[in-house]
Scaffold this active site. Structure first.
Site, PDB file in Angstrom:
ATOM      1  CB  CYS A  64      -0.877   0.050   1.250  1.00 42.80           C
ATOM      2  SG  CYS A  64      -1.827  -1.427   1.613  1.00 42.80           S
ATOM      3  CB  CYS A  65       2.170   3.800  -1.558  1.00 42.69           C
ATOM      4  SG  CYS A  65       1.854   3.774  -3.332  1.00 42.69           S
ATOM      5  CD1 TRP A  66      -1.776  10.242  -2.067  1.00 42.60           C
ATOM      6  CD2 TRP A  66      -2.266   9.573   0.001  1.00 42.60           C
ATOM      7  NE1 TRP A  66      -2.745  11.079  -1.575  1.00 42.60           N
ATOM      8  CE2 TRP A  66      -3.067  10.683  -0.292  1.00 42.60           C
ATOM      9  CE3 TRP A  66      -2.395   8.974   1.255  1.00 42.60           C
ATOM     10  CZ2 TRP A  66      -3.987  11.219   0.594  1.00 42.60           C
ATOM     11  CZ3 TRP A  66      -3.319   9.509   2.144  1.00 42.60           C
ATOM     12  CH2 TRP A  66      -4.092  10.609   1.809  1.00 42.60           C
TER      13      TRP A  66
END
Length: 148
Positions: A64-66
């Site tokens: 996950c990232c932005w």
């Protein structure tokens, strides 16, 4: 199933991913912002989770990232990983079925808790296609960039 989870910040659904996976009975290994002693940048965290998959420490991973884009790019740099950025259940089901994806990439910004549940249902409910055409595509992808 053992699943490696990485996030570059503990925001959005990062913690919910871990909680949801544990509620479903999975053993979770955490990286990045979810692990106090690790570097939390998306490239490093996603690589760590992806390496868990290819080195046998986990069967699958969630990165996950932005936006989810950087996490998927970093994971896909690890040979043997087929990471898919999924923003809905249909994409998650297709990624498992037609691409035999072994790493799920999610956006911390766009994924709601309700949508997370739908994506995880589709991801874990997805069965890899037995169609020879699909198998040939997966085999070809696995060979791209591999020097003989």
């Amino acid at each position: 199933m053992r699943i490696s989870v990485a996030a570059d910040e503990d925001t959005g659904v990062a913690g919910a991913v871990v909680a949801e996976l544990r509620e479903r009975g999975h053993e979770v290994v955490v990286h990045g912002a979810l692990a106090a002693a690790e570097r939390d940048d998306w490239a490093w965290a996603s690589e760590a989770a992806a390496r868990d998959v290819v080195e046998g420490r986990a069967e699958q991973a969630v990165v996950c990232c932005w936006t989810g884009t950087g996490a998927s790019i970093a994971a896909n740099k690890v040979p043997g990983v087929r990471a898919a950025l999924c923003v809905d259940a249909y994409t998650a089901e297709g990624a498992r079925k037609w691409n035999d994806a072994n790493v799920l990439a999610l956006s911390l910004r766009l994924t709601s808790r309700a949508l997370l549940g739908e994506i995880l249902d589709a991801w874990f409910g997805g069965v890899v296609s037995a169609d020879p055409v699909d198998a040939a595509n997966i085999a070809h992808v696995n060979g791209i960039g591999v020097k003989e």
